[in-house]
Design a protein around this motif. Structure first.
Motif, PDB file in Angstrom:
ATOM      1  N   GLY A 133      -9.083 -55.085   1.767  1.00 29.89           N
ATOM      2  CA  GLY A 133      -8.164 -54.461   2.702  1.00 29.89           C
ATOM      3  C   GLY A 133      -6.722 -54.818   2.425  1.00 29.89           C
ATOM      4  O   GLY A 133      -6.415 -55.739   1.655  1.00 29.89           O
ATOM      5  N   PRO A 134      -5.792 -54.117   3.069  1.00 30.55           N
ATOM      6  CA  PRO A 134      -4.367 -54.302   2.772  1.00 30.55           C
ATOM      7  C   PRO A 134      -3.831 -55.694   3.065  1.00 30.55           C
ATOM      8  O   PRO A 134      -2.879 -56.140   2.419  1.00 30.55           O
ATOM      9  N   ASP A 135      -4.419 -56.387   4.015  1.00 31.50           N
ATOM     10  CA  ASP A 135      -3.909 -57.716   4.379  1.00 31.50           C
ATOM     11  C   ASP A 135      -4.799 -58.854   3.878  1.00 31.50           C
ATOM     12  O   ASP A 135      -4.583 -60.016   4.234  1.00 31.50           O
ATOM     13  N   GLU A 136      -5.775 -58.520   3.061  1.00 31.73           N
ATOM     14  CA  GLU A 136      -6.688 -59.533   2.543  1.00 31.73           C
ATOM     15  C   GLU A 136      -6.234 -60.011   1.165  1.00 31.73           C
ATOM     16  O   GLU A 136      -5.651 -59.242   0.399  1.00 31.73           O
ATOM     17  N   PRO A 137      -6.499 -61.268   0.818  1.00 30.35           N
ATOM     18  CA  PRO A 137      -6.151 -61.738  -0.534  1.00 30.35           C
ATOM     19  C   PRO A 137      -7.046 -61.088  -1.576  1.00 30.35           C
ATOM     20  O   PRO A 137      -8.259 -61.007  -1.402  1.00 30.35           O
ATOM     21  N   GLY A 138      -6.443 -60.620  -2.646  1.00 33.99           N
ATOM     22  CA  GLY A 138      -7.193 -60.006  -3.730  1.00 33.99           C
ATOM     23  C   GLY A 138      -7.428 -60.976  -4.872  1.00 33.99           C
ATOM     24  O   GLY A 138      -7.226 -62.193  -4.744  1.00 33.99           O
ATOM     25  N   ASP A 139      -7.853 -60.424  -6.007  1.00 36.51           N
ATOM     26  CA  ASP A 139      -8.182 -61.264  -7.159  1.00 36.51           C
ATOM     27  C   ASP A 139      -6.974 -62.033  -7.679  1.00 36.51           C
ATOM     28  O   ASP A 139      -7.086 -63.188  -8.088  1.00 36.51           O
ATOM     29  N   ALA A 140      -5.804 -61.390  -7.718  1.00 34.86           N
ATOM     30  CA  ALA A 140      -4.615 -62.086  -8.215  1.00 34.86           C
ATOM     31  C   ALA A 140      -4.275 -63.280  -7.333  1.00 34.86           C
ATOM     32  O   ALA A 140      -3.903 -64.358  -7.830  1.00 34.86           O
ATOM     33  N   ALA A 141      -4.425 -63.113  -6.021  1.00 32.68           N
ATOM     34  CA  ALA A 141      -4.179 -64.232  -5.113  1.00 32.68           C
ATOM     35  C   ALA A 141      -5.194 -65.344  -5.322  1.00 32.68           C
ATOM     36  O   ALA A 141      -4.861 -66.533  -5.215  1.00 32.68           O
TER      37      ALA A 141
END
Length: 241
Positions: free
Chosen positions: A44-52
């Motif tokens: 989701g837009p406010d969730e940490p993704g792979d880069a994070a």
């Protein structure tokens, strides 16, 4: 290698954790690192993704993300559902810009090498070709990995791209016979060196422990100290005579 593209033989093979290990090892060597996620799906837009997640594990890396699709679909499929696609030339241009500001840029794909990003069929392989960058292949340890890894490396070579090597993304704590045999067979069937094995569950380590251990999972070509021969001696079965 100012830009290194990281692909997987499939989803859930440990690509993000391997990317974090490469980043942590480069940082430990005093290099500045950027991580570019070409397309993030299923977040989701406010969730940490792979880069994070790479930054959490590895430390002070610059993170960038070109596109995000909340649905867990291939990027081109997700884009057809009402969002703008990302194109290979955009990936290449962003990575090239980051490379002017960092010693190492890691470009992490989504799924496998030929997962499509746009309606024209653009892939991570196309972006790697534009960048003229080597591609690190992250593979699983167990049954089925030989075919998937060989196909990925063949596709790279068929496009004139450099397969930098193979890293096993999740080496089991208790490897079975197939896992141990694959240590010997992966370099044989691909013609690409085995450049490391990240232990199962590495992504659950505390970040300081992850950063301290990461160089021991990767071979010197990736700036680590992993000894392939010693690992083979300890883990691989003896060949039948």
């Amino acid at each position: 290698m100012p830009v290194l593209v990281v692909t997987g033989t499939n989803t859930e093979v440990g690509k993000t954790v391997v990317t974090a290990a490469v980043a942590a090892t480069a940082l430990a060597g005093g290099r500045s690192v950027a991580v570019l996620k070409a397309a993030q799906t299923g977040v989701g837009p406010d969730e940490p993704g792979d880069a994070a997640e790479v930054a959490r594990l590895a430390g002070a890396v610059t993170t960038d993300e070109l596109a995000r699709y909340p649905e867990p679909l291939a990027p081109a499929t997700a884009a057809r559902r009402g969002r703008a696609p990302v194109h290979p030339h955009e990936i290449a241009e962003r990575a090239a810009k980051l490379a002017t500001e960092h010693d190492l840029v890691l470009v992490e794909g989504a799924g496998g090498l030929l997962v499509r990003f746009d309606a024209a069929g653009g892939t991570l392989a196309d972006a790697a070709g534009l960048l003229r960058a080597p591609v690190l292949v992250v593979a699983s340890a167990g049954l089925g990995t030989l075919n998937a890894t060989e196909l990925t490396v063949r596709e790279l070579r068929g496009r004139g791209l450099d397969p930098a090597g193979v890293v096993i993304g999740s080496w089991p704590e208790r490897p079975g016979l197939a896992d141990r045999c694959n240590l010997l067979d992966l370099p044989d069937v691909t013609g690409a060196p085995l450049l490391g094995a990240v232990p199962e569950g590495a992504g659950r380590l505390d970040p300081p422990a992850f950063r301290a251990a990461a160089p021991h999972w990767l071979a010197p070509r990736l700036e680590g100290v992993w000894d392939a021969e010693a690992f083979h001696t300890r883990e691989a079965p003896a060949r039948a005579r």
